[in-house]
Design a protein around this motif. Structure first.
Motif, PDB file in Angstrom:
ATOM      1  N   LEU A 643      22.017 -11.529 -16.770  1.00  0.00           N
ATOM      2  CA  LEU A 643      22.133 -10.561 -15.676  1.00  0.00           C
ATOM      3  C   LEU A 643      23.609 -10.277 -15.433  1.00  0.00           C
ATOM      4  O   LEU A 643      24.421 -11.205 -15.239  1.00  0.00           O
ATOM      5  CB  LEU A 643      21.502 -11.109 -14.385  1.00  0.00           C
ATOM      6  N   VAL A 644      23.977  -8.991 -15.493  1.00  0.00           N
ATOM      7  CA  VAL A 644      25.356  -8.578 -15.238  1.00  0.00           C
ATOM      8  C   VAL A 644      25.438  -8.056 -13.805  1.00  0.00           C
ATOM      9  O   VAL A 644      24.653  -7.189 -13.407  1.00  0.00           O
ATOM     10  CB  VAL A 644      25.804  -7.489 -16.237  1.00  0.00           C
ATOM     11  N   LEU A 645      26.393  -8.591 -13.038  1.00  0.00           N
ATOM     12  CA  LEU A 645      26.556  -8.236 -11.632  1.00  0.00           C
ATOM     13  C   LEU A 645      27.812  -7.421 -11.424  1.00  0.00           C
ATOM     14  O   LEU A 645      28.702  -7.382 -12.279  1.00  0.00           O
ATOM     15  CB  LEU A 645      26.618  -9.511 -10.780  1.00  0.00           C
ATOM     16  N   ASN A 646      27.898  -6.768 -10.274  1.00  0.00           N
ATOM     17  CA  ASN A 646      29.109  -6.005  -9.970  1.00  0.00           C
ATOM     18  C   ASN A 646      30.302  -6.908  -9.686  1.00  0.00           C
ATOM     19  O   ASN A 646      31.447  -6.532  -9.877  1.00  0.00           O
ATOM     20  CB  ASN A 646      28.875  -5.069  -8.787  1.00  0.00           C
ATOM     21  N   GLU A 647      30.034  -8.149  -9.200  1.00  0.00           N
ATOM     22  CA  GLU A 647      31.087  -9.140  -8.996  1.00  0.00           C
ATOM     23  C   GLU A 647      30.462 -10.528  -9.014  1.00  0.00           C
ATOM     24  O   GLU A 647      29.265 -10.690  -8.778  1.00  0.00           O
ATOM     25  CB  GLU A 647      31.824  -8.915  -7.673  1.00  0.00           C
ATOM     26  N   LEU A 648      31.301 -11.504  -9.313  1.00  0.00           N
ATOM     27  CA  LEU A 648      30.830 -12.885  -9.377  1.00  0.00           C
ATOM     28  C   LEU A 648      31.837 -13.748  -8.623  1.00  0.00           C
ATOM     29  O   LEU A 648      32.908 -14.076  -9.140  1.00  0.00           O
ATOM     30  CB  LEU A 648      30.716 -13.338 -10.842  1.00  0.00           C
ATOM     31  N   LEU A 649      31.504 -14.045  -7.381  1.00  0.00           N
ATOM     32  CA  LEU A 649      32.424 -14.771  -6.516  1.00  0.00           C
ATOM     33  C   LEU A 649      32.551 -16.222  -6.965  1.00  0.00           C
ATOM     34  O   LEU A 649      31.664 -16.778  -7.619  1.00  0.00           O
ATOM     35  CB  LEU A 649      31.937 -14.727  -5.069  1.00  0.00           C
ATOM     36  N   THR A 650      33.684 -16.824  -6.585  1.00  0.00           N
ATOM     37  CA  THR A 650      33.949 -18.196  -7.012  1.00  0.00           C
ATOM     38  C   THR A 650      32.964 -19.194  -6.414  1.00  0.00           C
ATOM     39  O   THR A 650      32.782 -20.283  -6.944  1.00  0.00           O
ATOM     40  CB  THR A 650      35.375 -18.609  -6.617  1.00  0.00           C
ATOM     41  N   GLU A 651      32.313 -18.818  -5.281  1.00  0.00           N
ATOM     42  CA  GLU A 651      31.356 -19.729  -4.671  1.00  0.00           C
ATOM     43  C   GLU A 651      30.105 -19.919  -5.527  1.00  0.00           C
ATOM     44  O   GLU A 651      29.367 -20.884  -5.364  1.00  0.00           O
ATOM     45  CB  GLU A 651      30.912 -19.231  -3.293  1.00  0.00           C
ATOM     46  N   VAL A 652      29.833 -18.966  -6.442  1.00  0.00           N
ATOM     47  CA  VAL A 652      28.634 -19.055  -7.280  1.00  0.00           C
ATOM     48  C   VAL A 652      28.858 -20.101  -8.363  1.00  0.00           C
ATOM     49  O   VAL A 652      29.854 -20.063  -9.086  1.00  0.00           O
ATOM     50  CB  VAL A 652      28.309 -17.685  -7.902  1.00  0.00           C
ATOM     51  N   LYS A 653      27.907 -21.045  -8.470  1.00  0.00           N
ATOM     52  CA  LYS A 653      28.045 -22.149  -9.408  1.00  0.00           C
ATOM     53  C   LYS A 653      26.790 -22.269 -10.277  1.00  0.00           C
ATOM     54  O   LYS A 653      25.721 -21.762  -9.929  1.00  0.00           O
ATOM     55  CB  LYS A 653      28.242 -23.480  -8.664  1.00  0.00           C
ATOM     56  N   ILE A 654      26.948 -22.954 -11.418  1.00  0.00           N
ATOM     57  CA  ILE A 654      25.781 -23.336 -12.213  1.00  0.00           C
ATOM     58  C   ILE A 654      24.883 -24.228 -11.359  1.00  0.00           C
ATOM     59  O   ILE A 654      25.362 -25.121 -10.659  1.00  0.00           O
ATOM     60  CB  ILE A 654      26.220 -24.065 -13.489  1.00  0.00           C
ATOM     61  N   GLY A 655      23.588 -23.968 -11.390  1.00  0.00           N
ATOM     62  CA  GLY A 655      22.639 -24.682 -10.534  1.00  0.00           C
ATOM     63  C   GLY A 655      22.185 -23.862  -9.347  1.00  0.00           C
ATOM     64  O   GLY A 655      21.158 -24.176  -8.738  1.00  0.00           O
ATOM     65  N   ASP A 656      22.961 -22.835  -8.983  1.00  0.00           N
ATOM     66  CA  ASP A 656      22.500 -21.920  -7.950  1.00  0.00           C
ATOM     67  C   ASP A 656      21.338 -21.093  -8.505  1.00  0.00           C
ATOM     68  O   ASP A 656      21.076 -21.095  -9.718  1.00  0.00           O
ATOM     69  CB  ASP A 656      23.631 -20.978  -7.510  1.00  0.00           C
ATOM     70  N   SER A 657      20.663 -20.380  -7.629  1.00  0.00           N
ATOM     71  CA  SER A 657      19.545 -19.528  -8.055  1.00  0.00           C
ATOM     72  C   SER A 657      19.851 -18.076  -7.763  1.00  0.00           C
ATOM     73  O   SER A 657      20.675 -17.753  -6.896  1.00  0.00           O
ATOM     74  CB  SER A 657      18.257 -19.938  -7.341  1.00  0.00           C
ATOM     75  N   VAL A 658      19.183 -17.213  -8.490  1.00  0.00           N
ATOM     76  CA  VAL A 658      19.283 -15.783  -8.254  1.00  0.00           C
ATOM     77  C   VAL A 658      17.869 -15.271  -8.015  1.00  0.00           C
ATOM     78  O   VAL A 658      16.915 -15.720  -8.650  1.00  0.00           O
ATOM     79  CB  VAL A 658      19.949 -15.052  -9.444  1.00  0.00           C
ATOM     80  N   SER A 659      17.724 -14.339  -7.062  1.00  0.00           N
ATOM     81  CA  SER A 659      16.394 -13.819  -6.775  1.00  0.00           C
ATOM     82  C   SER A 659      16.479 -12.340  -6.448  1.00  0.00           C
ATOM     83  O   SER A 659      17.487 -11.841  -5.931  1.00  0.00           O
ATOM     84  CB  SER A 659      15.750 -14.570  -5.607  1.00  0.00           C
ATOM     85  N   GLN A 660      15.380 -11.666  -6.770  1.00  0.00           N
ATOM     86  CA  GLN A 660      15.190 -10.255  -6.396  1.00  0.00           C
ATOM     87  C   GLN A 660      13.676 -10.057  -6.294  1.00  0.00           C
ATOM     88  O   GLN A 660      12.962 -10.151  -7.289  1.00  0.00           O
ATOM     89  CB  GLN A 660      15.785  -9.308  -7.429  1.00  0.00           C
ATOM     90  N   GLY A 661      13.202  -9.843  -5.059  1.00  0.00           N
ATOM     91  CA  GLY A 661      11.769  -9.752  -4.864  1.00  0.00           C
ATOM     92  C   GLY A 661      11.094 -11.063  -5.221  1.00  0.00           C
ATOM     93  O   GLY A 661      11.500 -12.141  -4.778  1.00  0.00           O
ATOM     94  N   SER A 662      10.063 -11.009  -6.088  1.00  0.00           N
ATOM     95  CA  SER A 662       9.333 -12.218  -6.485  1.00  0.00           C
ATOM     96  C   SER A 662       9.970 -12.905  -7.673  1.00  0.00           C
ATOM     97  O   SER A 662       9.507 -13.973  -8.105  1.00  0.00           O
ATOM     98  CB  SER A 662       7.882 -11.863  -6.823  1.00  0.00           C
ATOM     99  N   ARG A 663      11.009 -12.319  -8.255  1.00  0.00           N
ATOM    100  CA  ARG A 663      11.652 -12.904  -9.429  1.00  0.00           C
ATOM    101  C   ARG A 663      12.770 -13.837  -8.971  1.00  0.00           C
ATOM    102  O   ARG A 663      13.606 -13.466  -8.139  1.00  0.00           O
ATOM    103  CB  ARG A 663      12.219 -11.813 -10.342  1.00  0.00           C
ATOM    104  N   ASN A 664      12.810 -15.042  -9.555  1.00  0.00           N
ATOM    105  CA  ASN A 664      13.927 -15.943  -9.278  1.00  0.00           C
ATOM    106  C   ASN A 664      14.120 -16.883 -10.438  1.00  0.00           C
ATOM    107  O   ASN A 664      13.170 -17.223 -11.153  1.00  0.00           O
ATOM    108  CB  ASN A 664      13.711 -16.716  -7.974  1.00  0.00           C
ATOM    109  N   GLY A 665      15.351 -17.294 -10.626  1.00  0.00           N
ATOM    110  CA  GLY A 665      15.676 -18.217 -11.703  1.00  0.00           C
ATOM    111  C   GLY A 665      16.897 -19.021 -11.366  1.00  0.00           C
ATOM    112  O   GLY A 665      17.676 -18.677 -10.463  1.00  0.00           O
ATOM    113  N   VAL A 666      17.082 -20.091 -12.098  1.00  0.00           N
ATOM    114  CA  VAL A 666      18.216 -20.992 -11.896  1.00  0.00           C
ATOM    115  C   VAL A 666      19.334 -20.596 -12.855  1.00  0.00           C
ATOM    116  O   VAL A 666      19.090 -20.338 -14.043  1.00  0.00           O
ATOM    117  CB  VAL A 666      17.800 -22.453 -12.135  1.00  0.00           C
TER     118      VAL A 666
END
Length: 821
Positions: A643-666
């Motif tokens: 997934l390519v994002l418009n920005e990736l802040l330093t707070e985002v780490k491996i192990g966090d999750s991403v979600s949009q609607g019913s879709r989510n992943g680690v």
């Protein structure tokens, strides 16, 4: 083969022998991080917290409290109101703490909010109103002139007495009346009946919302008879902006005796003058008990009293001066407010001259525009020696001011050496308001608590008593009204450690003390935290432990104590969560927080974090509750699990999750150069150009106390463990094992069917797909952790949207000979 079955998860037991079933029973835990035990025998993951808004509330937040249905924040010297959506409106500035060691304390009464400050008790009458001083100012002195034409009622050869009261009707319809003025007596020595024109000086903190009420006595039988102090209402007049500019108000009393109104509340036949509605004292704490408002650790208006011994000759003369707080008042042949000159009278008897001169002095003190710090009152009573004057500071708790004279010997006491006002600083006293009148606090209506050498740290009101915390003990106030109120020492061996930890919970008082977490009731002090005492006692050496605070979560039967784990922290990083019904403790970690509240409007927890933002408990009762901080970004494009994002802040780490609607992943990997994240699953249907949430998982960790099979001396071969869950809602949990022979935890993972389809369920773990409301997960003990006298199990969840209710753990083992290779 033997089995140890744990079906009663009991929270933390970390203070006693961990291998004894008596001191650390089966199901007790060495760690229980970010969990709750709200149901008997079941341990669950806690809900997460989100940013209530991205707006930083200005300054250092010290307190959060609730007024009506909105949150109120005290931040440095400002008060903010929540608009209900995370936006904040500033209500007031210059509201500083009464003491840097105390937080701002508040109560609600008569639909108003009252709170402490460094300038006395303040109040809000509505969510839209400005902050005001609590209490109605005492009325000042007045003057009277006879008018012998028109509507007359005042017979010749008689006397009459007046007092005036300042009052207002607040926004909530409460009638508030202040203390009455000194008595003004007027004689009709003329030849005709008359009426009276009155002029009364106004204190400087009245507004056009206020009015005056003028009360009058019956006329005396003759000129030699003192008029009665039983007064009735002669009339009421609103204060105008012109009156405020002039610093005085006039009133023409033409009311005939038959039409006089209600009796003055301080008449001897009513409440008496000793029960005057004095303003609340400066206080560092406040509480509400049986509709009385209690003010603790107090200061009053500063007072000093002196008497003119004589005027003229050896007494006070024209040209002599009295200096109060740097303002010089000069004796003169006439009165001049502008010049701060008062007439020294010499035309009557010595007593008359004393009284008249003192009256003139009082009048000039109260009307001189250069005076901003004090008022004067003539306090000689009928039948006493005339000439006594009391000086009062204009604000409660004000620093002392000096009173001196160029002719100090003309006064008692001699004020050649400065006389100082005394505000009766009383850190060990409580003052008690009148019933249902939080702004009316007679000065005699106080009770000392314990030794005057130890200040009151906290007052907590329950239904039938008030608990007062001091270093010399915990005291209890009981009774139904002031005459029946009694204070008794409840416990002399327990000291409050953190004042903000003492709160009302389950109609008891819970607090963090040198005995640990305790429950205080009329029966005494009960220690609740013995099983987790070790880390709490270690905190006592922490210089910042006083920053600890607590929140009562009544609907979840929980007392939540936040503490700083080390002395380098100015905020709290660990919470101990006690559930009253299950009698268990667990721990939370919400990051750094420094104040909190349960919002009773939505029944959610709110906390102020280290960045002076407010975080809010998630409470949808779905999987969306189980993550903490979230960051929003825009999805630019996606391919498989990239997934390519418009920005990736330093707070985002491996192990966090991403979600949009019913879709989510680690997130399993990321590339900050290309703003790309890689997740552990492939989904179709991601919506490019739309928002995605990058969320932080809640770090849940459970470690059991040693499982000994009721015999810690028997050698065992541990075979397998089964974990029973109710409503599992997780994709993966990490399960680790150790023994006393191998302290290193060896990890394996279990996957739940709740997020997996048919055919993806590991064989033997669950039947029926994702519809199951409970599930059992079985796993073998890893190599190197099978042999030992006892074993511990660690359960970890580090994925967002994971939640579980762990009902029990079953461990199978064989007993083996102690002679083994």
């Amino acid at each position: 083969m033997k089995q140890t079955l744990t079906v009663n998860l009991q929270g933390l037991f970390i203070n006693n022998n961990p291998i004894s079933s008596e001191t650390a029973p089966l199901g007790s835990l060495k760690e229980a991080l970010n969990t709750v035990v709200n149901r008997q025998g079941i341990i669950s993951s806690r809900r997460g917290f989100s940013n209530y808004s991205d707006e930083i509330v200005g300054g250092d937040i010290s307190s959060i409290f609730q007024y009506r249905d909105k949150l109120i924040i005290h931040s440095e010297d400002r008060i903010f109101r929540d608009e209900g959506n995370g936006e904040w409106t500033q209500l007031a500035t210059n509201i500083e703490l009464a003491d840097i060691s105390y937080k701002l304390r508040s109560v609600q009464s008569k639909n108003n909010l009252y709170f402490t400050s460094n300038k006395g008790i303040k109040k809000l009458e509505s969510l839209e109103s400005s902050v005001k001083d609590a209490g109605i100012p005492k009325a000042l002195n007045g003057n009277a002139v006879l008018v012998d034409s028109g509507a007359t009622w005042f017979p010749t050869g008689t006397n009459v007495a007046y007092r005036v009261v300042i009052g207002t009707n607040d926004i909530n319809g409460n009638l508030l009346l202040g203390s009455p003025s000194q008595r003004l007596i007027l004689s009709n020595t003329g030849t005709q009946e008359a009426y009276v024109d009155l002029t009364f000086n106004l204190p400087d903190n009245v507004t056009t919302d206020y009015f005056i009420q003028v009360y009058r006595s019956e006329t005396s039988l003759n000129i030699d008879v003192e008029p009665s102090d039983e007064l009735k209402l002669a009339g009421q007049k609103n204060i105008t902006s012109t009156d405020i500019t002039n610093r005085y108000i006039t009133f023409s009393d033409k009311q005939i005796p038959e039409l006089l109104g209600a009796s003055l509340y301080t008449n001897q036949s009513q409440e008496s003058l000793v029960n005057a509605n004095d303003v609340p004292p400066f206080a560092k704490d406040i509480c509400q008990y049986k509709n009385f408002t209690i003010y603790a650790n107090t200061k009053l208006v500063g007072r000093a009293t002196f008497s003119f011994l004589g005027v003229n000759g050896d007494g006070f003369n024209i040209g002599d001066t009295i200096t109060i707080d740097g303002v010089v008042y000069t004796g003169a042949s006439g009165n001049s407010s502008a010049l701060a000159q008062f007439e020294v009278v010499g035309s009557g008897t010595p007593a008359q001259n004393l009284e008249a001169t003192a009256y003139n002095f009082v009048d000039i003190v109260n009307s001189h525009s250069g005076n901003t710090s004090h008022y004067a009152f003539y306090t000689s009573s009928a039948g006493s020696i005339p000439g006594q004057v009391t000086i009062e500071t204009r604000n409660t708790g004000a620093d002392s001011i000096n009173i001196t004279s160029s002719k100090g010997t003309a006064f008692l006491p001699d004020i050649t050496i400065p006389l100082k006002t005394d505000n009766d600083t009383s850190p060990h006293k409580i003052y008690i308001s009148k019933l249902d009148q939080p702004e009316a606090v007679p000065t005699y209506q106080f009770l000392p608590v314990g030794s005057k050498n130890f200040p009151i740290l906290r007052v907590i009101a329950l239904r039938d008593s008030v608990f007062i915390f001091k270093k010399d003990g915990i005291f209890e106030l009981t009774g139904e009204n002031f005459p029946s109120f009694r204070i008794n020492l409840l416990d002399s061996s327990t000291q409050l450690i953190a004042p903000e930890s003492a709160i009302t919970f389950a109609n008891n008082c819970f607090a963090f003390t040198d005995q640990g977490i305790v429950s205080v009731s009329s029966s005494g002090v009960e220690v609740l935290s013995y099983d987790i005492e070790t880390p709490l006692i270690q905190l006592l050496a922490n210089t910042n432990v006083k920053k600890s605070f607590a929140v009562a979560y009544d609907s979840e039967r929980s007392y939540i104590l936040f503490v700083p784990s080390n002395e380098s922290l100015n905020e709290c990083d660990i919470a101990y969560v006690y559930n009253q019904f299950t009698n268990t403790f667990t721990q939370w970690n919400l990051g750094l927080v420094k104040a909190g509240i349960l919002n009773r409007t939505d029944n959610k927890l709110y906390f102020a974090d280290a960045d002076n933002r407010i975080i809010q408990e998630r409470k949808t009762f779905s999987s969306q509750d189980y993550y903490d901080k979230e960051i929003e970004a825009t999805l630019v494009s996606f391919t498989d699990n990239e997934l390519v994002l418009n920005e990736l802040l330093t707070e985002v780490k491996i192990g966090d999750s991403v979600s949009q609607g019913s879709r989510n992943g680690v997130i399993i990997d990321l590339d900050r150069n290309t703003n790309t994240i890689y997740i552990d699953r492939v989904f179709e249907g991601w919506e490019s150009g739309q928002t995605v949430k990058l969320v932080k998982p809640i770090d849940v960790r459970i470690i059991t106390n040693p499982i000994t099979g009721n015999n810690p001396s028997e050698m065992k071969n541990f075979l397998q463990a089964t974990f029973n869950f109710n409503n599992p809602s997780f994709r993966k949990l990490s399960i680790s094992f150790n023994t006393n022979f191998n302290d290193t935890f060896i990890k394996t993972d279990i996957n739940s069917s709740s997020n997996l389809g048919w055919g993806q369920i590991p064989w033997g773990q669950s039947w029926g797909g994702s519809s199951s409301s409970s599930a059992s997960f079985r796993t073998l003990y890893p190599a190197n952790t099978t042999r030992g006298l006892w074993s511990s199990i660690k359960i970890e969840s580090k994925q967002a949207f994971n939640s579980f209710d762990l009902m029990g753990i079953s461990v199978l083992y064989d007993g083996i000979s102690e002679r083994f290779r």
